[in-house]
Design a protein around this motif. Sequence first.
Motif, PDB file in Angstrom:
ATOM      1  N   ARG A  55       0.831  -1.201   0.000  1.00 48.80           N
ATOM      2  CA  ARG A  55       0.000   0.000   0.000  1.00 48.80           C
ATOM      3  C   ARG A  55       0.870   1.258   0.000  1.00 48.80           C
ATOM      4  O   ARG A  55       0.605   2.209  -0.744  1.00 48.80           O
ATOM      5  CB  ARG A  55      -0.920  -0.012   1.222  1.00 48.80           C
ATOM      6  CG  ARG A  55      -1.960   1.108   1.224  1.00 48.80           C
ATOM      7  CD  ARG A  55      -2.775   1.086   2.509  1.00 48.80           C
ATOM      8  NE  ARG A  55      -3.843   2.066   2.465  1.00 48.80           N
ATOM      9  CZ  ARG A  55      -5.086   1.810   2.126  1.00 48.80           C
ATOM     10  NH1 ARG A  55      -5.445   0.577   1.802  1.00 48.80           N
ATOM     11  NH2 ARG A  55      -5.998   2.766   2.100  1.00 48.80           N
ATOM     12  N   GLU A  63       0.713   4.112  -2.996  1.00 52.40           N
ATOM     13  CA  GLU A  63       0.018   5.360  -2.675  1.00 52.40           C
ATOM     14  C   GLU A  63       0.396   6.504  -3.606  1.00 52.40           C
ATOM     15  O   GLU A  63      -0.430   7.361  -3.944  1.00 52.40           O
ATOM     16  CB  GLU A  63       0.285   5.756  -1.217  1.00 52.40           C
ATOM     17  CG  GLU A  63      -0.590   4.995  -0.230  1.00 52.40           C
ATOM     18  CD  GLU A  63      -0.276   5.353   1.206  1.00 52.40           C
ATOM     19  OE1 GLU A  63       0.802   5.956   1.452  1.00 52.40           O
ATOM     20  OE2 GLU A  63      -1.091   5.008   2.090  1.00 52.40           O
ATOM     21  N   ILE A 103      -6.575   4.936  -2.987  1.00 51.69           N
ATOM     22  CA  ILE A 103      -6.623   3.535  -2.585  1.00 51.69           C
ATOM     23  C   ILE A 103      -7.832   3.380  -1.669  1.00 51.69           C
ATOM     24  O   ILE A 103      -7.915   4.044  -0.629  1.00 51.69           O
ATOM     25  CB  ILE A 103      -5.337   3.093  -1.864  1.00 51.69           C
ATOM     26  CG1 ILE A 103      -4.136   3.218  -2.810  1.00 51.69           C
ATOM     27  CG2 ILE A 103      -5.473   1.653  -1.374  1.00 51.69           C
ATOM     28  CD1 ILE A 103      -2.820   2.778  -2.194  1.00 51.69           C
TER      29      ILE A 103
END
Length: 436
Positions: free
Chosen positions: A86, A90, A96
């Motif tokens: 993640r 980003e 997201i």
Amino acid sequence: MEYFLITFGCQMNKSDSEKIAEFFEKSDYQSASNIKEADLVVINMCSVRQSAVNRVYGVLEKFNQAKLNRIKFKTVLTGCILKKDRRKFEKLFDLILDTKDLKSWPKELKKLNIKFSKTHDREVFMNKNNITAYIPIMTGCNNFCSYCVVPYARGREISRPSEEIICEAKNLIKKGIKEIWLLGQNVNSYKGYKDSFKQTNKKTKPTLQKYDRLNCEFSFPQLLRRINEIPGKFWIRFTSSHPKDFSDDLIKVMKSCEKITPYLNLPVQSGDDKILKNMNRPYTIKKYKNIIKKVKKEIPNICLSTDVIVGFPGETKKQFENTVKLFKEIRYDMAYINRYSPRSGTAGAKLIDNVSAKEKKARENILNEILKKTALENNKKYLNKIIEVLMINNSFGKTETNKTVKIESNRNLAGKFIKVKIIKALPWGLKGKYDK
């Protein structure tokens, strides 16, 4: 506005994508035929395997090329995402978002100047072919297999309320769905509470043991029985099962409930006890084979598939030979064979990945050759038999044992159960003749 949806991952990801697609379409969005035509591109990914993560990066290259050609679109990443992945993504995506909370998407997408003319509260799980539906009965996992990131990416195991699942199944059957897949990382450990978690005391939450005793309504076999009682002509399938929780009661339900199809995916992962222990798979090959023996005895026409990993750290040639022996003995109809790749954060990642890529590929090929032979032999048993097939479109359908059948027909057969005479057997499917 138009959206384009890309999915990388398991059936759970596919189920989530159906929810996402239905969400957009009920909000007056249309599905674009390719990235270039889309205003919004959504990637639903899975961090469980590095190969899926790499595929996301491959798509990002297409994004960059499209933007060089001055094609404007916004990008959203969702799905089963590890924290470390993640953080990397980003900066590469506009947003997201979490698939668990579609209701919040309009508010979040508004930040990208994407507005919705409609919103809806009900989440659906219908496949676009309007024949098959995927119903997740639980999310997350408590098993912590040493090669798997699911508990870290999707969290701990949470079962959906049983009445919610049953109600959803009824609504889908009323809409004409003919095949329902019940999904979970380990469906056998499902605990069907009547309602969502409720505190019996404002200051403290009850223990899990107390919660089980007070609120537990159904086990997985009981849930299957209830869904089987829903009126209508449809098939029930489920995946995935864990050998450590596979019960005799489940076998009895599979045998006695006419809508539950004789198909079982029971992942073994390795044919060697020591490797299983290192994988944190708490069963032995003896126990696994005993389960298969019971299933075959009670359901002689069962179609068996499995998942297996080759080249787990420390796997010797002799240990791999135990997996070979298992494949030859069980005679699977299908197997999903994966070459081990380390995933950061798992216990397996701390081990030395000492099986070469070349050797992993060789072991995969050996199992594939065995599978190809046993699958063909199993399929030859269908020759010249007339069997029931659920047609997905006019020329392609599935048997109750989940085998692919191809026929030639100009009729509108999608969504119909028809009788087909099998005229040819192939390793990965059948060819049939339909005279009506």
